[in-house]
Design an enzyme around this catalytic site. Structure first.
Site, PDB file in Angstrom:
ATOM      1  N   ASN A  62      41.357  38.510  30.051  1.00 12.73           N
ATOM      2  CA  ASN A  62      40.877  39.767  30.964  1.00 12.73           C
ATOM      3  C   ASN A  62      41.972  40.872  31.102  1.00 12.73           C
ATOM      4  OD1 ASN A  62      41.299  37.233  32.743  1.00 12.73           O
ATOM      5  ND2 ASN A  62      41.449  38.597  34.348  1.00 12.73           N
ATOM      6  N   ASP A  63      42.062  41.036  32.323  1.00  8.00           N
ATOM      7  CA  ASP A  63      43.167  42.218  32.748  1.00  8.00           C
ATOM      8  C   ASP A  63      44.245  42.699  31.572  1.00  8.00           C
ATOM      9  OD1 ASP A  63      41.482  41.768  34.639  1.00  8.00           O
ATOM     10  OD2 ASP A  63      42.905  42.046  36.325  1.00  8.00           O
ATOM     11  N   TRP A  87      36.890  31.821  32.198  1.00  8.08           N
ATOM     12  CA  TRP A  87      38.000  32.256  32.883  1.00  8.08           C
ATOM     13  C   TRP A  87      38.906  31.165  33.417  1.00  8.08           C
ATOM     14  CZ3 TRP A  87      39.799  31.696  38.178  1.00  8.08           C
ATOM     15  CH2 TRP A  87      40.760  32.496  38.462  1.00  8.08           C
ATOM     16  N   TRP A 123      48.474  36.281  38.450  1.00 12.95           N
ATOM     17  CA  TRP A 123      47.389  37.294  38.138  1.00 12.95           C
ATOM     18  C   TRP A 123      48.167  38.532  37.789  1.00 12.95           C
ATOM     19  CZ3 TRP A 123      43.512  35.919  42.618  1.00 12.95           C
ATOM     20  CH2 TRP A 123      42.836  34.607  42.387  1.00 12.95           C
ATOM     21  N   SER A 124      47.154  39.635  37.729  1.00 10.09           N
ATOM     22  CA  SER A 124      47.642  40.932  37.404  1.00 10.09           C
ATOM     23  C   SER A 124      48.894  41.527  38.133  1.00 10.09           C
ATOM     24  CB  SER A 124      46.624  41.917  37.280  1.00 10.09           C
ATOM     25  OG  SER A 124      45.616  41.104  36.566  1.00 10.09           O
ATOM     26  N   ARG A 189      46.268  42.113  46.040  1.00  7.58           N
ATOM     27  CA  ARG A 189      46.646  41.876  44.523  1.00  7.58           C
ATOM     28  C   ARG A 189      46.731  43.003  43.894  1.00  7.58           C
ATOM     29  NH1 ARG A 189      41.440  39.596  45.205  1.00  7.58           N
ATOM     30  NH2 ARG A 189      39.672  40.700  44.206  1.00  7.58           N
ATOM     31  N   ASP A 190      47.247  42.918  42.815  1.00  8.86           N
ATOM     32  CA  ASP A 190      47.711  43.967  41.554  1.00  8.86           C
ATOM     33  C   ASP A 190      48.425  45.032  41.754  1.00  8.86           C
ATOM     34  OD1 ASP A 190      45.602  42.385  40.560  1.00  8.86           O
ATOM     35  OD2 ASP A 190      44.002  43.605  41.022  1.00  8.86           O
ATOM     36  N   GLU A 244      40.808  46.704  43.181  1.00  5.39           N
ATOM     37  CA  GLU A 244      41.665  46.148  42.043  1.00  5.39           C
ATOM     38  C   GLU A 244      42.596  47.043  41.436  1.00  5.39           C
ATOM     39  OE1 GLU A 244      38.669  43.145  40.608  1.00  5.39           O
ATOM     40  OE2 GLU A 244      40.137  41.640  41.389  1.00  5.39           O
ATOM     41  N   ASP A 279      35.932  46.190  42.315  1.00  6.77           N
ATOM     42  CA  ASP A 279      35.644  44.799  42.245  1.00  6.77           C
ATOM     43  C   ASP A 279      34.172  44.520  42.380  1.00  6.77           C
ATOM     44  OD1 ASP A 279      36.015  42.000  41.953  1.00  6.77           O
ATOM     45  OD2 ASP A 279      36.530  41.585  43.924  1.00  6.77           O
TER      46      ASP A 279
END
Ligand SMILES: *[C@@H]1O[C@H](CO)[C@@H](O)[C@H](O)[C@H]1NC(C)=O
Ligand SMILES: *[C@@H]1O[C@H](CO)[C@@H](O)[C@H](O)[C@H]1NC(C)=O
Ligand SMILES: *[C@@H]1O[C@H](CO)[C@@H](O)[C@H](O)[C@H]1NC(C)=O
Ligand SMILES: *[C@@H]1O[C@H](CO)[C@@H](O)[C@H](O)[C@H]1NC(C)=O
Ligand SMILES: *[C@@H]1O[C@H](CO)[C@@H](O)[C@H](O)[C@H]1NC(C)=O
Length: 585
Positions: A62-63, A87, A123-124, A189-190, A244, A279
């Site tokens: 994904n990202d 995922w 995560w990202s 996040r991110d 996000e 999102d």
């Protein structure tokens, strides 16, 4: 509308849970426990694998994460499941390139192992190049208490241009939700790339939400290690839901060249872009606006729309969780985005992979100052071979011409239209003006118009049982007395398989066909079709899974199904070579 959507979603969710062993949803990704850790061999027959898009040999992606250029080498990290085509088990996979076209896989850069930092997820995040030229990564970890926190990672060996090894020297997150800061630990996040102000203080934004308000929380630091949250966010928007992957960067006025965010504070010749990934609806939208270092706030241009339904989008098809970076080697901004499958989870598991990266794209500000241009980086043209051209060809009403001598499943096509009698444009019903995608759904390839539909049929089977079409249709808006150019990508006939998502995509393109010729560029790569109108004023990515139109049995056509003729002033088509993607993950 929203309620029906929600109902359908819940119904689908129930079906998924029953059929596919979904146990939890994490950051809105369903987790299919039964599909993890499969040691299957991939099927040999892979008609949907791409030839010049970036994808690993197998499994889920994904990202895109932390893209950057360091010592002349381009780096792409991305969210990857080492154990399956769905995922889960996410790590930061890594690849490097010297030209953004050919890639080498590198060992995993960041794995979730530290209880305080990331044991439940790596995560990202983004990379930042510090003043002394050293790269650092900020990323979201999910700690042993299932809280989303932000962590920092450094390269182990700065002499290594490939930056193979990364370390996490700190025992604690650098940003964490607390009772005092009232950040929701499930919606934090991110982290973005950092930028330095004239005060020598670093800034970074992190995506969040407060109830239904999307928020870009601002943090500041003097040393990039100790961060404090600023009370006021950089920006927020009511009704957006979770933001996000927020991104914030300058764009030059009147030039395609770009500037480093950290060097833009005294530059009066820039505007700023804030991009967020929604999102709730999985679209990346952006606004163009201004930024004050004094108040540390971003203000979108007057009149810009702040939602993913009618606001400006990076792409009007499948494209999500994008990340861009400033490429100082070529003074440009380069954008990466994730393109999800439109096939079923079962089909993804069968073929052994899911997700590709969109072609890297260059981003610059349109001369109107109101929107961006987003086009594939020029390096992609290196893969072109054996051009086929057609000039001054009038497409009569209801005509279809085959473009021969091109490997139609792996091609790049540029087409310029003119010769339109605009007095014949259809009058647009005002209720459609805000709903281009629905208009494309309603008036697909086979609904005859006046000026249009005209464009390309790609990934077409010999007997046209299957095709994906990309086309224009021109309307007149009697209220403004202006033409409106609709761009559509119609997937309704893209595959005989009924188990795939065949939604149509569409947008209006801000061009005036009285002043300008209509340009369309479409890159076709087996199961992905990327189309760009008017030098990237609008783009649409579609996925297609033809059963007949594969490899040499795929054909390319130009068509006109309007009642008026249109002229192809020039068409150029190239077969595309395969990119070299080597190495082991
Ligand atoms: C660091 O990278 C350089 C260049 O690849 C290499 O020559 C050197 O041996 C590396 N140092 C260590 C300690 O691995
Ligand atoms: C925090 O975010 C989660 C995930 O979106 C949501 O379910 C929850 O309601 C939020 N909590 C609060 C207090 O807003
Ligand atoms: C924003 O645009 C509206 C309508 O175009 C106008 O009435 C208003 O004055 C503008 N506001 C600013 C701050 O320029
Ligand atoms: C992935 O594709 C599915 C099927 O088309 C769609 O429902 C989902 O929203 C997509 N997710 C993203 C992140 O684009
Ligand atoms: C296209 O291919 C056909 C048959 O393979 C050949 O006869 C023709 O000369 C080619 N045309 C061009 C323009 O290359």
């Amino acid at each position: 509308m929203v309620v029906t959507y929600l109902k359908q979603f819940l119904l689908l969710l129930v079906i998924f849970i029953v059929l596919c062993d979904v146990e939890v949803i994490k950051a809105s990704h369903p987790v299919y426990k039964g599909y993890q850790s499969l040691e299957t061999t991939l099927p040999k027959n892979q008609p949907y694998r791409t030839a010049f898009h970036f994808q690993p040999p197998r499994n889920w992606i994904n990202d895109p994460n932390g893209p950057m250029v360091y010592k002349g080498i381009y780096h792409l990290f991305y969210q990857y499941n080492p154990k399956g085509a769905v995922w889960g088990n996410i790590v930061w996979a890594h690849a490097t390139s010297s030209d953004l076209v050919n890639w080498e896989h590198r060992p995993v850069a960041i794995s979730p192992i530290e209880p305080n930092l990331d044991v439940s997820g790596a995560w990202s995040g983004s990379a930042t190049i510090l003043q002394d030229g050293k790269p650092v990564i900020l990323y979201t970890g999910v700690n042993s208490q299932n809280q989303q926190v932000q962590n920092i990672a450094f390269p182990k060996n700065l002499s290594d241009p490939y930056l193979i090894e990364w370390t996490k020297p700190l025992q604690k997150p650098i940003m964490a939700p607390t009772i005092q800061n009232q950040i929701n630990s499930s919606s934090f996040r991110d982290p973005s790339t950092g930028w330095l102000g004239p005060d020598n203080v670093w800034r970074v934004v992190v995506g969040s939400k407060i109830r239904r308000r999307g928020v870009a929380i601002l943090y500041k630091s003097r040393d990039f290690v100790h961060w404090s949250k600023v009370k006021k966010p950089l920006h927020s928007a009511q009704g957006n839901g979770m933001w996000e992957c927020p991104a914030f960067y300058p764009v030059s006025i009147g030039s395609r060249d770009s500037v480093d965010t950290s060097k833009s504070s005294h530059d009066l010749n820039v505007k700023y872009v804030l991009k967020v990934s929604l999102d709730d609806i999985k679209h990346d939208y952006y606004t163009v606006g201004s930024y004050s270092y004094h108040t540390d706030t971003y203000t979108p241009n007057n009149g810009s729309i702040e939602n993913g339904f009618s606001g400006l989008r990076y792409d009007y098809g499948k494209f999500y969780a994008s990340k861009s970076f400033y490429d100082g080697e070529k003074n440009r901004r380069v954008l990466w985005g994730w393109v999800n499958e439109s096939s079923s989870v079962n089909d993804d598991v069968k073929k052994g992979w899911s997700g590709v990266m969109a072609l890297p794209r260059r981003v610059w500000l349109d001369k109107s100052g109101k929107q961006l241009h987003i086009c594939p980086v020029q390096e992609i043209k290196k893969l072109r071979r054996d051009p086929v051209t057609l000039t001054n060809h009038v497409l009569q009403p209801t005509s279809l011409i085959q473009i021969n001598n091109v490997t139609a499943a792996q091609a790049d096509v540029e087409i310029t239209f003119d010769g339109l009698d605009l007095s014949k444009a259809e009058i647009i019903d005002p209720s459609w003006i805000s709903k281009p995608q629905m208009l494309c759904q309603e008036k697909g390839t086979s609904v005859r118009g006046s000026l249009g539909p005209f464009g390309l049929k790609v990934l077409a089977s010999k007997g046209l049982e299957e095709y994906t079409s990309v086309f224009f249709r021109i309307f007149k808006n009697v209220q403004t007395n202006q033409n409106m150019v609709l761009m559509c990508s119609d997937q309704s006939r893209s595959s005989l398989d009924n188990d795939v998502d065949k939604s149509n995509y569409g947008t209006f393109v801000d061009v005036d066909p009285i002043q300008e010729k209509l340009l369309l560029r479409t890159l076709i790569d087996h199961s992905i079709v990327e189309s760009f109108a008017a030098e990237g004023k609008a783009s649409i990515i579609a996925r297609a899974y033809p059963q007949l139109a594969i490899h040499r049995a795929a054909y390319l056509y130009a068509f006109n199904y309007g009642s008026q003729s249109v002229r192809i002033s020039k068409l150029s088509a190239w077969s595309m070579k395969r990119a070299q993607i080597t190495g082991k993950l």
